[in-house]
Design a protein around this motif. Structure first.
Motif, PDB file in Angstrom:
ATOM      1  N   ALA A 127       0.838  -1.197   0.000  1.00  0.00           N
ATOM      2  CA  ALA A 127       0.000   0.000   0.000  1.00  0.00           C
ATOM      3  C   ALA A 127       0.877   1.253   0.000  1.00  0.00           C
ATOM      4  O   ALA A 127       1.944   1.265   0.621  1.00  0.00           O
ATOM      5  CB  ALA A 127      -0.922  -0.009   1.214  1.00  0.00           C
ATOM      6  N   HIS A 128       0.414   2.266  -0.713  1.00  0.00           N
ATOM      7  CA  HIS A 128       1.062   3.573  -0.881  1.00  0.00           C
ATOM      8  C   HIS A 128       2.161   3.566  -1.939  1.00  0.00           C
ATOM      9  O   HIS A 128       2.694   4.621  -2.261  1.00  0.00           O
ATOM     10  CB  HIS A 128       1.615   4.125   0.446  1.00  0.00           C
ATOM     11  CG  HIS A 128       0.601   4.099   1.558  1.00  0.00           C
ATOM     12  ND1 HIS A 128      -0.600   4.763   1.465  1.00  0.00           N
ATOM     13  CD2 HIS A 128       0.597   3.463   2.753  1.00  0.00           C
ATOM     14  CE1 HIS A 128      -1.306   4.534   2.568  1.00  0.00           C
ATOM     15  NE2 HIS A 128      -0.603   3.742   3.369  1.00  0.00           N
ATOM     16  N   ASP A 129       2.518   2.393  -2.480  1.00  0.00           N
ATOM     17  CA  ASP A 129       3.468   2.371  -3.590  1.00  0.00           C
ATOM     18  C   ASP A 129       2.759   2.859  -4.855  1.00  0.00           C
ATOM     19  O   ASP A 129       1.530   2.814  -4.947  1.00  0.00           O
ATOM     20  CB  ASP A 129       3.971   0.936  -3.845  1.00  0.00           C
ATOM     21  CG  ASP A 129       4.968   0.480  -2.798  1.00  0.00           C
ATOM     22  OD1 ASP A 129       5.477   1.338  -2.044  1.00  0.00           O
ATOM     23  OD2 ASP A 129       5.245  -0.732  -2.725  1.00  0.00           O
ATOM     24  N   GLY A 130       3.558   3.278  -5.817  1.00  0.00           N
ATOM     25  CA  GLY A 130       3.020   3.611  -7.138  1.00  0.00           C
ATOM     26  C   GLY A 130       3.212   2.431  -8.076  1.00  0.00           C
ATOM     27  O   GLY A 130       4.120   1.617  -7.879  1.00  0.00           O
ATOM     28  N   LEU A 131       2.350   2.328  -9.063  1.00  0.00           N
ATOM     29  CA  LEU A 131       2.490   1.262 -10.064  1.00  0.00           C
ATOM     30  C   LEU A 131       2.138   1.854 -11.426  1.00  0.00           C
ATOM     31  O   LEU A 131       1.068   2.435 -11.601  1.00  0.00           O
ATOM     32  CB  LEU A 131       1.572   0.086  -9.729  1.00  0.00           C
ATOM     33  CG  LEU A 131       1.681  -1.122 -10.672  1.00  0.00           C
ATOM     34  CD1 LEU A 131       3.054  -1.789 -10.555  1.00  0.00           C
ATOM     35  CD2 LEU A 131       0.585  -2.144 -10.368  1.00  0.00           C
ATOM     36  N   GLU A 132       3.063   1.696 -12.383  1.00  0.00           N
ATOM     37  CA  GLU A 132       2.866   2.285 -13.696  1.00  0.00           C
ATOM     38  C   GLU A 132       2.017   1.356 -14.562  1.00  0.00           C
ATOM     39  O   GLU A 132       2.348   0.174 -14.717  1.00  0.00           O
ATOM     40  CB  GLU A 132       4.232   2.512 -14.348  1.00  0.00           C
ATOM     41  CG  GLU A 132       4.251   3.686 -15.272  1.00  0.00           C
ATOM     42  CD  GLU A 132       5.637   3.977 -15.829  1.00  0.00           C
ATOM     43  OE1 GLU A 132       5.734   4.955 -16.565  1.00  0.00           O
ATOM     44  OE2 GLU A 132       6.595   3.233 -15.547  1.00  0.00           O
ATOM     45  N   LEU A 133       0.949   1.889 -15.105  1.00  0.00           N
ATOM     46  CA  LEU A 133       0.081   1.058 -15.953  1.00  0.00           C
ATOM     47  C   LEU A 133      -0.561   1.881 -17.054  1.00  0.00           C
ATOM     48  O   LEU A 133      -0.587   3.116 -17.010  1.00  0.00           O
ATOM     49  CB  LEU A 133      -0.976   0.347 -15.113  1.00  0.00           C
ATOM     50  CG  LEU A 133      -1.975   1.153 -14.294  1.00  0.00           C
ATOM     51  CD1 LEU A 133      -3.118   1.687 -15.153  1.00  0.00           C
ATOM     52  CD2 LEU A 133      -2.573   0.277 -13.203  1.00  0.00           C
ATOM     53  N   ARG A 134      -1.065   1.181 -18.067  1.00  0.00           N
ATOM     54  CA  ARG A 134      -1.848   1.819 -19.121  1.00  0.00           C
ATOM     55  C   ARG A 134      -3.051   0.948 -19.438  1.00  0.00           C
ATOM     56  O   ARG A 134      -2.982  -0.275 -19.363  1.00  0.00           O
ATOM     57  CB  ARG A 134      -1.010   2.065 -20.381  1.00  0.00           C
ATOM     58  CG  ARG A 134      -0.550   0.798 -21.054  1.00  0.00           C
ATOM     59  CD  ARG A 134       0.240   1.091 -22.313  1.00  0.00           C
ATOM     60  NE  ARG A 134       0.570  -0.144 -23.011  1.00  0.00           N
ATOM     61  CZ  ARG A 134       1.310  -0.194 -24.115  1.00  0.00           C
ATOM     62  NH1 ARG A 134       1.803   0.909 -24.631  1.00  0.00           N
ATOM     63  NH2 ARG A 134       1.556  -1.351 -24.696  1.00  0.00           N
ATOM     64  N   GLY A 135      -4.147   1.619 -19.744  1.00  0.00           N
ATOM     65  CA  GLY A 135      -5.344   0.860 -20.061  1.00  0.00           C
ATOM     66  C   GLY A 135      -6.586   1.719 -19.900  1.00  0.00           C
ATOM     67  O   GLY A 135      -6.470   2.917 -19.674  1.00  0.00           O
TER      68      GLY A 135
END
Lengths: 255, 91
Positions: A98-106
């Motif tokens: 929790a609180h981490d960032g995660l790079e995504l597209r969609g």
């Protein structure tokens, strides 16, 4: 259906940083990542996202994960199968928090999707983590008014290795309490001693028992490992289902 | 791992296709230049890997579309597809 293209398919596909709000274990080999995605344009049940990890030296690894949550939910949930020697999935299940960032597209994809407005009956056939986009469809269906749901009955046939490998088992059993939803599991390896359900790979007899007769013209969605998907799709057509109403998505063991 | 488990379908290429096309292409109806049969892009057989995408006709195996990413840009070879019908609305 409206005449306009949903934002989900018409916007440019850019990378965004989502904020992780929770990572929870589903089974020994799978976890779900709950995300808050700023400016999420909305999605359709069955779609996926691409996730990208970038190392300090610039090396990138990218994977696709199906969306588990229905379009109606505020959070976006991805369910990830953890591949032991994978580059991405062990990080997502073991390190991300929790609180981490995660790079995504969609969201991505338009072929393997289902909206309740398309009607049914719905025949969902899953192998392993292939249940993820099908669960999004059942959850989407559960948000509809009772009168609408009654016109779209759904059957799910789900093949898993063991009882403990069944993803969303409790949730699926809850969904099956609706009179117009049937959920059947088949266990291909070790089953509990009191297991009374199917204990073999999906075959023609099982599809004839759980599926709808071709005269009901169901919409079929089949998702899982390539051999299962191709076998089930072939059997459904042999049984007499219209190939144009059998949609497939093959999941690969990319980690 | 069996070789057939490595073969996915056009759905898995949707992100790579969206880097090039303005719309989702998995519902696009693509006609094979080899056998003239049309299939939704989502059902083409996908032999791609980290380098790019190789989509083959599910009926005759013709390579219908190749996309390769290089540092200088993307190559797209669609010589195995005679026609693409991109639907006005998602189906």
């Amino acid at each position: 259906m409206t005449a306009e293209l949903p934002a989900a398919t018409a916007s440019r596909l850019d990378w965004h940083v989502a904020s992780v709000t929770d990572v929870r274990r589903e089974t020994a080999r799978t976890c779900s990542i709950v995300l808050d995605v700023p400016q999420w344009p909305g999605h359709r049940a069955g779609q996926h996202v691409d996730v990208r990890l970038v190392a300090d030296d610039g090396y990138q690894a990218q994977r696709s994960y199906s969306i588990a949550s229905p379009p109606e939910d505020a959070s976006l949930v991805l369910t990830v199968e953890r591949i032991d020697d994978g580059e991405v999935s062990p990080y997502l299940c073991d390190v991300l928090q929790a609180h981490d960032g995660l790079e995504l597209r969609g969201p991505i994809g338009g072929y393997f999707v289902w909206d309740i407005a398309e009607g049914g009956p719905l025949l969902l056939v899953a192998g392993g983590s292939g249940v993820v986009p099908l669960a999004a469809m059942l959850r989407h269906r559960a948000h509809a008014a009772a009168s609408v749901r009654a016109s779209v009955p759904a059957h799910l046939l789900y093949s898993a290795r063991t009882w403990d490998d069944i993803i969303y088992r409790d949730d699926l059993e809850q969904l099956a309490k609706f009179s117009d939803v049937t959920v059947a599991f088949t266990i291909t390896r070790e089953a509990p001693s009191d297991w009374r359900g199917y204990r073999r790979r999906i075959d023609r007899a099982m599809l004839e028992e759980i599926g709808w007769p071709p005269s009901a013209t169901p919409r079929a969605y089949v998702c899982g490992p390539t051999p299962l998907v191709e076998s089930v799709a072939t059997l459904l057509v042999e049984i007499g289902h219209d190939p144009a109403r059998v949609r497939t998505e093959r999941f690969g063991p990319t980690g | 791992m069996r070789v057939e488990e490595m073969r996915l379908d056009g759905n898995a290429a949707a992100g790579a296709l969206r880097e090039i096309f303005a719309h989702d292409m998995t519902t696009a109806l693509v006609t094979c230049a080899g056998c003239a049969r049309a299939s939704p892009m989502g059902v083409l057989m996908n032999y791609g890997g980290p380098m790019g995408v190789i989509l083959r006709c599910p009926h005759c195996d013709t390579v219908m579309l190749r996309i390769v990413s290089t540092p200088g840009g993307r190559y797209m070879d669609a010589s195995g597809s005679s026609v693409m019908l991109i639907p006005e609305r998602p189906t």
